[in-house]
Design a protein around this motif. Structure first.
Motif, mmCIF file in Angstrom:
data_model
loop_
_atom_site.group_PDB
_atom_site.id
_atom_site.type_symbol
_atom_site.label_atom_id
_atom_site.label_comp_id
_atom_site.label_asym_id
_atom_site.label_seq_id
_atom_site.Cartn_x
_atom_site.Cartn_y
_atom_site.Cartn_z
ATOM 1 N N UNK A 1 0.816 -1.208 0.000
ATOM 2 C CA UNK A 1 0.000 0.000 0.000
ATOM 3 C C UNK A 1 0.856 1.268 0.000
ATOM 4 N N UNK A 2 2.076 1.194 0.512
ATOM 5 C CA UNK A 2 2.946 2.366 0.521
ATOM 6 C C UNK A 2 3.400 2.755 -0.883
ATOM 7 N N UNK A 3 3.481 1.783 -1.796
ATOM 8 C CA UNK A 3 3.949 2.044 -3.156
ATOM 9 C C UNK A 3 2.835 2.019 -4.183
ATOM 10 N N UNK A 4 1.625 1.732 -3.771
ATOM 11 C CA UNK A 4 0.539 1.476 -4.699
ATOM 12 C C UNK A 4 0.242 2.655 -5.617
ATOM 13 N N UNK A 5 0.347 3.869 -5.144
ATOM 14 C CA UNK A 5 -0.035 5.009 -5.969
ATOM 15 C C UNK A 5 1.051 5.425 -6.948
ATOM 16 N N UNK A 6 2.204 4.752 -6.952
ATOM 17 C CA UNK A 6 3.231 5.070 -7.934
ATOM 18 C C UNK A 6 2.771 4.673 -9.320
ATOM 19 N N UNK A 7 3.183 5.408 -10.286
ATOM 20 C CA UNK A 7 2.854 5.111 -11.674
ATOM 21 C C UNK A 7 3.395 3.744 -12.049
ATOM 22 N N UNK A 8 2.633 2.968 -12.813
ATOM 23 C CA UNK A 8 2.999 1.584 -13.131
ATOM 24 C C UNK A 8 4.363 1.488 -13.806
ATOM 25 N N UNK A 9 4.721 2.432 -14.660
ATOM 26 C CA UNK A 9 5.994 2.384 -15.371
ATOM 27 C C UNK A 9 7.155 2.928 -14.542
ATOM 28 N N UNK A 10 6.951 3.045 -13.233
ATOM 29 C CA UNK A 10 8.011 3.538 -12.358
ATOM 30 C C UNK A 10 9.089 2.496 -12.125
ATOM 31 N N UNK A 11 8.868 1.257 -12.584
ATOM 32 C CA UNK A 11 9.832 0.181 -12.399
ATOM 33 C C UNK A 11 9.660 -0.544 -11.085
ATOM 34 N N UNK A 12 8.675 -0.179 -10.303
ATOM 35 C CA UNK A 12 8.476 -0.789 -8.992
ATOM 36 C C UNK A 12 7.261 -1.714 -8.978
ATOM 37 N N UNK A 13 6.675 -2.024 -10.125
ATOM 38 C CA UNK A 13 5.421 -2.767 -10.131
ATOM 39 C C UNK A 13 5.533 -4.142 -9.500
ATOM 40 N N UNK A 14 6.683 -4.819 -9.621
ATOM 41 C CA UNK A 14 6.824 -6.132 -9.005
ATOM 42 C C UNK A 14 6.805 -6.034 -7.484
ATOM 43 N N UNK A 15 7.143 -4.877 -6.950
ATOM 44 C CA UNK A 15 7.149 -4.702 -5.499
ATOM 45 C C UNK A 15 5.842 -4.106 -5.001
ATOM 46 N N UNK A 16 5.013 -3.655 -5.915
ATOM 47 C CA UNK A 16 3.764 -3.023 -5.540
ATOM 48 C C UNK A 16 2.616 -4.011 -5.429
ATOM 49 N N UNK A 17 2.568 -4.958 -6.374
ATOM 50 C CA UNK A 17 1.360 -5.718 -6.542
ATOM 51 C C UNK A 17 1.647 -7.085 -7.157
ATOM 52 N N UNK A 18 0.907 -8.102 -6.688
ATOM 53 C CA UNK A 18 1.056 -9.447 -7.237
ATOM 54 C C UNK A 18 -0.329 -10.085 -7.286
ATOM 55 N N UNK A 19 -0.723 -10.590 -8.460
ATOM 56 C CA UNK A 19 -2.004 -11.267 -8.596
ATOM 57 C C UNK A 19 -1.930 -12.595 -7.851
ATOM 58 N N UNK A 20 -2.839 -12.794 -6.905
ATOM 59 C CA UNK A 20 -2.869 -13.998 -6.086
ATOM 60 C C UNK A 20 -3.910 -14.982 -6.599
ATOM 61 N N UNK A 21 -5.067 -14.459 -7.008
ATOM 62 C CA UNK A 21 -6.165 -15.326 -7.404
ATOM 63 C C UNK A 21 -7.099 -14.554 -8.321
ATOM 64 N N UNK A 22 -7.793 -15.266 -9.201
ATOM 65 C CA UNK A 22 -8.824 -14.633 -10.018
ATOM 66 C C UNK A 22 -9.982 -15.599 -10.188
ATOM 67 N N UNK A 23 -11.153 -15.025 -10.359
ATOM 68 C CA UNK A 23 -12.370 -15.808 -10.544
ATOM 69 C C UNK A 23 -13.188 -15.097 -11.625
ATOM 70 N N UNK A 24 -13.667 -15.845 -12.603
ATOM 71 C CA UNK A 24 -14.412 -15.259 -13.708
ATOM 72 C C UNK A 24 -15.721 -16.019 -13.875
ATOM 73 N N UNK A 25 -16.789 -15.266 -14.070
ATOM 74 C CA UNK A 25 -18.105 -15.873 -14.191
ATOM 75 C C UNK A 25 -18.858 -15.165 -15.316
ATOM 76 N N UNK A 26 -19.441 -15.957 -16.217
ATOM 77 C CA UNK A 26 -20.334 -15.404 -17.224
ATOM 78 C C UNK A 26 -21.723 -15.407 -16.608
#
Length: 156
Positions: free
Chosen positions: A128-153
């Protein structure tokens, strides 16, 4: 005295092995809370929109072999967000929270032909401390990681 030293040594070795085994990768310590405040919800959604978009595109391209995907903005009532605080983690505390985002869309068009109603839910570990940084800041791997996804039609 020899017996006491033996139990002291064995006890320390056993305790150190237990500590190594108990170290969790991601451990939540807080209760999952739905974000109801509209300004807070839209800040989180807008901040994470680039990652959500990439997660959606990846899923639908793989699932439907889509050459094109189009959708409008989801209705505000179709966006739901939950947040949970994380405890110490096995990745040196990089991630501070879990954020789960659910989006309902009344029309998602695949390859300019197939129209479907969808509900997509993604769970991300975030710093959360780095979340508002622009995605192309080079820090995206330290900001966020997809853990799970669920899709429903959803039914038309």
């Amino acid at each position: 005295m020899v017996v006491s030293v033996f139990f002291l040594i064995v006890g320390n070795v056993s305790a150190s092995n237990i500590k190594k085994l108990e170290k969790p990768k991601i451990m939540s310590v807080g209760k999952e809370i739905e974000v109801k405040d509209q300004a807070t919800k839209m800040f989180i959604y807008d901040t994470m929109q680039v990652w959500i978009h990439h997660s959606l595109v990846d899923y639908y391209h793989n699932k439907y072999h889509a050459d094109s995907i189009s959708w409008g903005e989801p209705k505000l009532e179709g966006i739901r967000i939950w947040i949970r605080r994380l405890g110490p983690s096995g990745n040196d505390g990089i991630y501070t929270h879990l954020i789960k985002i659910s989006l309902q869309r009344d029309e998602l068009i695949i390859n300019e032909k197939k129209k479907i109603k969808t509900e997509d839910t993604f769970t991300y570990a975030v710093n959360a401390d780095l979340l508002s940084l622009y995605r192309d800041s080079g820090k995206s791997e330290k900001e966020l990681k997809l853990i799970n996804s669920y899709h429903k039609v959803r039914p038309q």
